[in-house]
Write an enzyme that holds these catalytic residues in place. Sequence first.
Site, PDB file in Angstrom:
ATOM      1  CE  LYS A 118      93.430 -18.519   0.688  1.00  0.00           C
ATOM      2  NZ  LYS A 118      94.573 -18.002   0.156  1.00  0.00           N
TER       3      LYS A 118
ATOM      4  CE1 TYR B 195      92.056 -13.141  -1.176  1.00  0.00           C
ATOM      5  CE2 TYR B 195      91.152 -14.950  -2.560  1.00  0.00           C
ATOM      6  CZ  TYR B 195      91.874 -14.624  -1.259  1.00  0.00           C
ATOM      7  OH  TYR B 195      92.101 -15.449  -0.523  1.00  0.00           O
TER       8      TYR B 195
ATOM      9  CG  ASN C 291      98.116 -19.012   1.389  1.00  0.00           C
ATOM     10  OD1 ASN C 291      96.933 -19.507   1.143  1.00  0.00           O
ATOM     11  ND2 ASN C 291      98.591 -17.852   1.761  1.00  0.00           N
TER      12      ASN C 291
ATOM     13  CG  HIS D 109      90.841 -15.584   3.220  1.00  0.00           C
ATOM     14  ND1 HIS D 109      91.564 -14.207   2.837  1.00  0.00           N
ATOM     15  CD2 HIS D 109      89.779 -14.955   4.083  1.00  0.00           C
ATOM     16  CE1 HIS D 109      90.898 -13.485   3.061  1.00  0.00           C
ATOM     17  NE2 HIS D 109      90.003 -13.534   3.863  1.00  0.00           N
TER      18      HIS D 109
ATOM     19  CD  GLU E 246      87.949 -10.710   3.802  1.00  0.00           C
ATOM     20  OE1 GLU E 246      88.224 -11.757   4.544  1.00  0.00           O
ATOM     21  OE2 GLU E 246      89.000  -9.947   3.139  1.00  0.00           O
TER      22      GLU E 246
END
Length: 141
Positions: free
Chosen positions: A11, A51, A114, A117, A128
């Site tokens: 990310k 998302y 975080n 993904h 995805e």
Amino acid sequence: MYSNQTLVLIKPDAVSRHCIGEILGRLEAAGFAVTGLVMRRLSREQAGEFYAIHRDKEFFPGLVEFMTSGPLVAVRLTGEDACRRVREFVGSTDPAKAAPGTIRADFGTSVRTNAVHASNPEEDVRRELEFFFPEAGDTRR
Ligand code: IDP
Ligand code: MG
């Protein structure tokens, strides 16, 4: 069909902190093969589409803001039971709760930022993967 392939996104937070190499290195050292790799900056529309499952959550606007804040690196990984195993290797959503030694424990800085993904085997892994790698199959072949 897709249990042996999965998508990881490094990310924007991890990219901006120069952690691409370390994260890829850990995944490769754990035995997963990198079979697709691309750097992209998503538009708000693309991040929202990726998302879409979270569209009604209160954290959705912040998630889209974050995911479009800079480039990300999309990685296709291949290996036995990769989808389930990579999720474990990545750790819990909240880095503060992620098991020691997991990628999120070591590289994540908040529940939003975080670091990575990883596709959930309970969700649409094929969708995805095809979002970032529209060509079929394993690029090494
Ligand atoms: P996952 O990435 O572990 O599958 P999800 O619940 O699917 O977790 O959430 C998608 C992403 O949305 C998370 O990785 C994180 O970046 C962000 N997120 C999830 N829950 C929260 C929250 O409570 N506050 C802020 N961001 C969140
Ligand atoms: Mg999820």
